[in-house]
Design an enzyme around this catalytic site. Structure first.
Site, PDB file in Angstrom:
ATOM      1  N   GLU A  18      -6.071  48.040 -35.731  1.00 30.12           N
ATOM      2  CA  GLU A  18      -6.531  46.439 -36.549  1.00 30.12           C
ATOM      3  C   GLU A  18      -5.945  45.287 -35.948  1.00 30.12           C
ATOM      4  O   GLU A  18      -6.104  44.202 -36.300  1.00 30.12           O
ATOM      5  CB  GLU A  18      -6.293  46.751 -38.221  1.00 30.12           C
ATOM      6  N   ASP A  68      -3.173  51.384 -37.760  1.00 23.29           N
ATOM      7  CA  ASP A  68      -1.397  50.970 -36.092  1.00 23.29           C
ATOM      8  C   ASP A  68      -1.003  50.394 -36.766  1.00 23.29           C
ATOM      9  O   ASP A  68      -0.824  50.311 -37.460  1.00 23.29           O
ATOM     10  CB  ASP A  68      -2.849  50.491 -35.531  1.00 23.29           C
TER      11      ASP A  68
END
Length: 396
Positions: free
Chosen positions: A139, A82
């Site tokens: 994350e 991400d």
């Protein structure tokens, strides 16, 4: 498995593809929990290599399974995929094409590294066991993607797990980790102070939420300095203070937001309890009301002692003893912690800083963040070496 020179040559041959993967991802970032196209891209590349691929794991997670010719241990390797809500301000041809979103922490390079590891293993069969590659979403934002992937069963049958963060505070060519606690637990909180607003010229008729909140901010700083054992690292920071709208009106409400960082559960609980006490007592002192909303985030990253020892031994063998460092404690947090709560493993830093000494470039989460892409080669080599050493030691 094979000589260092052979692994290194194979990865160097893959380096142009690593660069291509990383720069494509850098141009097309997606925020946590929205990595749909990123996952699609990763899965397509893995299938092109002939990997066994599962998608939509714990959200937009992707898992690739590779098996050697002989039975053996199952080792998991993880990368996060991400990006962050930051406008890319770099002047490079691979800058983000998505307004307000960029890979400002290196997850694009983590993903490219794990793709190269997939291609390395998929082109060979003379190795044992299983390598399970976890491309994890979300994350950057708690509760994170690790727990969801674990809940989906990605650790079933896994014997050990390793992860790497490319780390720009560490210059390229160096690697680091440590046994035990490595990265902090990260909690968040918000405090709402309710006073009694009024006319700026008649303060005696009001309970000024800004005065109460300001006093509370000062008081909270004594928790770490006067309540926490000075031998136990901890941080309490207020990152946001919002109150009032105009000059001649006393604010009746103030809202503060902050974070708590610690490395063990006792310190974490102490800070939380004292925070609650101070909010209540300080607000009452001024005749105001205080409401605390405290949210536990990621636990601390705690490396298995044996696997940390493996890191120091394997990394010295691969990169020379001079390149291997004992990491300092890092107050940043990582949801890799959840994997380590289930399986033995080690989280490692690979230097990706451009400069020398302490001047290694823009920090993580900066609008001009970038990294030394050669670090991907070291990261891939380190994770392969850790996996192979574990497999060979277990077989012996």
């Amino acid at each position: 498995m094979r000589a260092i020179a052979e692994v290194r040559e194979a990865l160097h041959n893959l380096y142009p593809e690593m660069i291509g993967w990383r720069r494509y991802l850098h141009q097309h970032p997606e925020l946590s929990y929205g990595e749909k196209e990123t996952a699609r891209y990763i899965a397509a590349e893995l299938r092109e290599m002939g990997c066994e691929v599962t998608t939509d794991v714990g959200g937009h997670g992707v898992v690739a399974v590779l098996r050697g010719a002989a039975p053996g241990r199952t080792v998991a390797l993880r990368a996060d995929i991400d990006a962050l809500a930051i406008q890319d301000e770099k002047t490079v041809d691979y800058a983000s094409k998505v307004p307000g979103v960029m890979h400002a922490c290196g997850h694009d390079a983590h993903t490219a590294t794990l793709l190269s590891i997939a291609k390395f293993y998929s082109s060979r069969s003379n190795w044992s066991g299983e390598r399970r590659l976890l491309f994890q979403p979300a994350e950057e934002i708690s509760p994170g993607g690790a727990q969801a992937m674990i809940g989906a069963g990605v650790l079933e049958g896994v014997d050990a797990i390793y992860g790497v963060h490319l780390w720009t505070p560490l210059q390229y060519g160096l690697v680091a980790s440590r046994a035990g606690a490595l990265m902090a637990a990260a909690d968040e909180f918000s405090i709402e102070v309710s006073g009694n607003g009024g006319h700026g010229g008649l303060p005696h008729q009001s309970v000024d939420a800004i005065v109460v909140g300001s006093s509370l901010v000062q008081a909270l700083q004594t928790i770490v300095s006067r309540n926490v054992n000075p031998l136990e690292p901890a941080v309490l920071s207020i990152g946001s203070f919002q109150a009032g709208q105009t000059a001649n009106v006393i604010a009746g409400k103030a809202v503060m937001k902050g974070t708590v960082r610690a490395f063990n559960s006792e310190t974490r609980e102490l800070v939380r309890n004292r925070l609650g006490d101070m909010v209540k007592q300080t607000c009452e002192l001024y005749g105001a009301r205080g409401e605390l909303d405290y949210r536990e985030g990621y636990p601390p990253v705690v490396n298995d002692a044996r696997e940390a020892e493996r890191f120091f031994r394997v990394a010295a063998d691969r990169f020379t003893a001079e390149a291997v460092r004992q990491s300092e404690l890092i107050m940043a947090a990582e949801d890799f912690a959840y994997y380590l709560g289930h399986k033995p493993g080690c989280f490692m830093f690979v230097g990706a800083g451009h400069g020398q000494g302490t001047d290694t470039g823009y920090p993580h989460h900066h609008a001009k963040f970038d990294l030394d892409e050669r670090a991907m080669l070291m990261s891939a080599e380190l994770m392969i070496a850790m996996a192979e050493n574990y497999a060979l030691e277990s077989a012996g």
